[in-house]
Design an enzyme around this catalytic site. Sequence first.
Site, PDB file in Angstrom:
ATOM      1  N   ASP A  49       0.836  -1.207   0.000  1.00  0.00           N
ATOM      2  CA  ASP A  49       0.000   0.000   0.000  1.00  0.00           C
ATOM      3  C   ASP A  49       0.866   1.251   0.000  1.00  0.00           C
ATOM      4  O   ASP A  49       1.558   1.537   0.979  1.00  0.00           O
ATOM      5  CB  ASP A  49      -0.891   0.015   1.253  1.00  0.00           C
ATOM      6  N   TYR A  54       3.055   9.960  -0.525  1.00  0.00           N
ATOM      7  CA  TYR A  54       4.170   9.391   0.260  1.00  0.00           C
ATOM      8  C   TYR A  54       5.515   9.684  -0.415  1.00  0.00           C
ATOM      9  O   TYR A  54       6.557   9.551   0.211  1.00  0.00           O
ATOM     10  CB  TYR A  54       4.018   7.878   0.468  1.00  0.00           C
ATOM     11  N   LYS A  83      -2.836   5.903  -4.279  1.00  0.00           N
ATOM     12  CA  LYS A  83      -3.949   6.811  -3.986  1.00  0.00           C
ATOM     13  C   LYS A  83      -3.715   8.164  -4.649  1.00  0.00           C
ATOM     14  O   LYS A  83      -2.572   8.631  -4.704  1.00  0.00           O
ATOM     15  CB  LYS A  83      -4.075   7.024  -2.465  1.00  0.00           C
ATOM     16  N   HIS A 116      -7.724   9.531  -1.821  1.00  0.00           N
ATOM     17  CA  HIS A 116      -7.050   9.518  -0.522  1.00  0.00           C
ATOM     18  C   HIS A 116      -7.872  10.171   0.597  1.00  0.00           C
ATOM     19  O   HIS A 116      -7.948   9.648   1.712  1.00  0.00           O
ATOM     20  CB  HIS A 116      -5.685  10.202  -0.668  1.00  0.00           C
TER      21      HIS A 116
HETATM   22  P1  NDP Z   1       1.114   1.429  11.836  1.00  0.00           P
HETATM   23  O1  NDP Z   1      -0.030   1.416  12.767  1.00  0.00           O
HETATM   24  O2  NDP Z   1       1.242   0.361  10.816  1.00  0.00           O
HETATM   25  O3  NDP Z   1       2.412   1.492  12.741  1.00  0.00           O
HETATM   26  C1  NDP Z   1       3.688   1.615  12.184  1.00  0.00           C
HETATM   27  C2  NDP Z   1       4.683   1.854  13.323  1.00  0.00           C
HETATM   28  O4  NDP Z   1       4.744   0.719  14.172  1.00  0.00           O
HETATM   29  C3  NDP Z   1       6.071   2.097  12.806  1.00  0.00           C
HETATM   30  O5  NDP Z   1       6.667   3.034  13.681  1.00  0.00           O
HETATM   31  C4  NDP Z   1       6.747   0.729  12.943  1.00  0.00           C
HETATM   32  O6  NDP Z   1       8.134   0.919  13.180  1.00  0.00           O
HETATM   33  C5  NDP Z   1       6.058   0.177  14.172  1.00  0.00           C
HETATM   34  N1  NDP Z   1       5.903  -1.289  14.120  1.00  0.00           N
HETATM   35  C6  NDP Z   1       5.391  -2.028  13.108  1.00  0.00           C
HETATM   36  N2  NDP Z   1       5.339  -3.327  13.433  1.00  0.00           N
HETATM   37  C7  NDP Z   1       5.825  -3.431  14.679  1.00  0.00           C
HETATM   38  C8  NDP Z   1       6.035  -4.518  15.559  1.00  0.00           C
HETATM   39  N3  NDP Z   1       5.707  -5.754  15.196  1.00  0.00           N
HETATM   40  N4  NDP Z   1       6.554  -4.271  16.782  1.00  0.00           N
HETATM   41  C9  NDP Z   1       6.869  -3.010  17.159  1.00  0.00           C
HETATM   42  N5  NDP Z   1       6.697  -1.930  16.364  1.00  0.00           N
HETATM   43  C10 NDP Z   1       6.182  -2.136  15.134  1.00  0.00           C
HETATM   44  O7  NDP Z   1       1.118   2.887  11.169  1.00  0.00           O
HETATM   45  P2  NDP Z   1       1.024   3.532   9.728  1.00  0.00           P
HETATM   46  O8  NDP Z   1       0.530   4.899   9.957  1.00  0.00           O
HETATM   47  O9  NDP Z   1       2.254   3.366   8.966  1.00  0.00           O
HETATM   48  O10 NDP Z   1      -0.169   2.734   8.998  1.00  0.00           O
HETATM   49  C11 NDP Z   1       0.022   1.605   8.175  1.00  0.00           C
HETATM   50  C12 NDP Z   1      -0.172   1.944   6.709  1.00  0.00           C
HETATM   51  O11 NDP Z   1      -1.481   2.457   6.467  1.00  0.00           O
HETATM   52  C13 NDP Z   1       0.721   3.078   6.214  1.00  0.00           C
HETATM   53  O12 NDP Z   1       2.053   2.701   6.077  1.00  0.00           O
HETATM   54  C14 NDP Z   1       0.029   3.447   4.948  1.00  0.00           C
HETATM   55  O13 NDP Z   1       0.326   2.525   3.929  1.00  0.00           O
HETATM   56  C15 NDP Z   1      -1.432   3.362   5.382  1.00  0.00           C
HETATM   57  N6  NDP Z   1      -1.959   4.682   5.821  1.00  0.00           N
HETATM   58  C16 NDP Z   1      -2.961   5.242   5.072  1.00  0.00           C
HETATM   59  C17 NDP Z   1      -3.498   6.459   5.427  1.00  0.00           C
HETATM   60  C18 NDP Z   1      -4.608   7.022   4.624  1.00  0.00           C
HETATM   61  O14 NDP Z   1      -4.967   8.187   4.815  1.00  0.00           O
HETATM   62  N7  NDP Z   1      -5.205   6.270   3.716  1.00  0.00           N
HETATM   63  C19 NDP Z   1      -2.996   7.226   6.578  1.00  0.00           C
HETATM   64  C20 NDP Z   1      -1.967   6.545   7.327  1.00  0.00           C
HETATM   65  C21 NDP Z   1      -1.485   5.321   6.946  1.00  0.00           C
HETATM   66  P3  NDP Z   1       9.310   0.256  12.248  1.00  0.00           P
HETATM   67  O15 NDP Z   1       9.039   0.618  10.836  1.00  0.00           O
HETATM   68  O16 NDP Z   1      10.515   0.874  12.815  1.00  0.00           O
HETATM   69  O17 NDP Z   1       9.220  -1.218  12.495  1.00  0.00           O
END
Ligand code: NDP
Length: 280
Positions: A49, A54, A83, A116
Amino acid sequence: MMKNLQSTTTLNNGIEMPWLGLGVFKVEEGQELVDAVKAAIKHGYRSIDTAAIYGNEVGVGQGIREAMEEADIAREDLFITSKVWNSELGYEKTIAAYEESLSKLGLEYLDLYLIHWPVEGKYSDAWRALETLYKEGRVKAIGVSNFQIHHLENLMKDAKIKPMINQVEYHPRLTQKDLKSFCKENNIQLEAWSPLMQGQLLENVELQEIANKYGKSVAQVILRWDLQNGVITIPKSTKAHRIAENADVFDFELTEEDMKHIESLNQNHRVGPDPDNFDF
Ligand code: NDP
């Protein structure tokens, strides 16, 4: 059924979409991004995604191509989402934005293209553009993101094609009860963004206690809760070990009681912008 990372749900147009995918929000262009996408696909992820805003579609595309080649995976086996950003909402502009995303990603088509954010007065024209792209067979499925019930109702008044997906913020602090029922009734698949609440839920004591019972991590319990609720989920990580951890959710099942317990953590609390009150 949800058996493994390649398990899919059937969208309202018959297209299969994996239940679990990789998110890449806030991951900048560069080797870390390419490596994360490759690690995910090689580990068995089939869904990625991204979004124009981004600013990382070039690296996502590179990661996809390298993984396909090195792991001998066909394009048809992957499910790629992007998006259209708010500034590009409009019939012609949205078509052009789609072309630009394809060209940055180096792909011939996307599996899913989303509006989006529901910018008032602009999303209907953008939806017509998505309908055209879909009818021309240039994209496999189309949908929206951050749409509330009233946005969906308004969109569907004039739409020829109903959205297949609504991707919204969804986690144990924001369980989206009404929106979830509405989407279910209308056969619009709900997809969770920030499923881990951007990491802010991972220290939660109640979730930790549940996780301990299953010998799983809090992240795994939350992602499993998404799946058992019938919600597609796209956790983001750039760390190979967490990419693997987040996918290891197909070998246990939360009890009804634990499902309810997690639901009860809801506080209607957002970490991202409010779709009814944003200024971008
Ligand atoms: P998430 O809820 O997926 O959390 C991501 C964070 O959690 C990062 O800091 C990551 O750190 C950490 N993390 C991930 N897995 C673990 C684990 N197993 N243990 C500990 N820490 C962990 O947040 P996002 O906001 O990134 O949401 C996911 C996706 O949703 C986005 O990447 C995007 O693709 C989408 N999105 C869409 C939006 C929209 O408006 N349509 C808005 C926001 C997000 P690290 O990378 O260091 O592991």
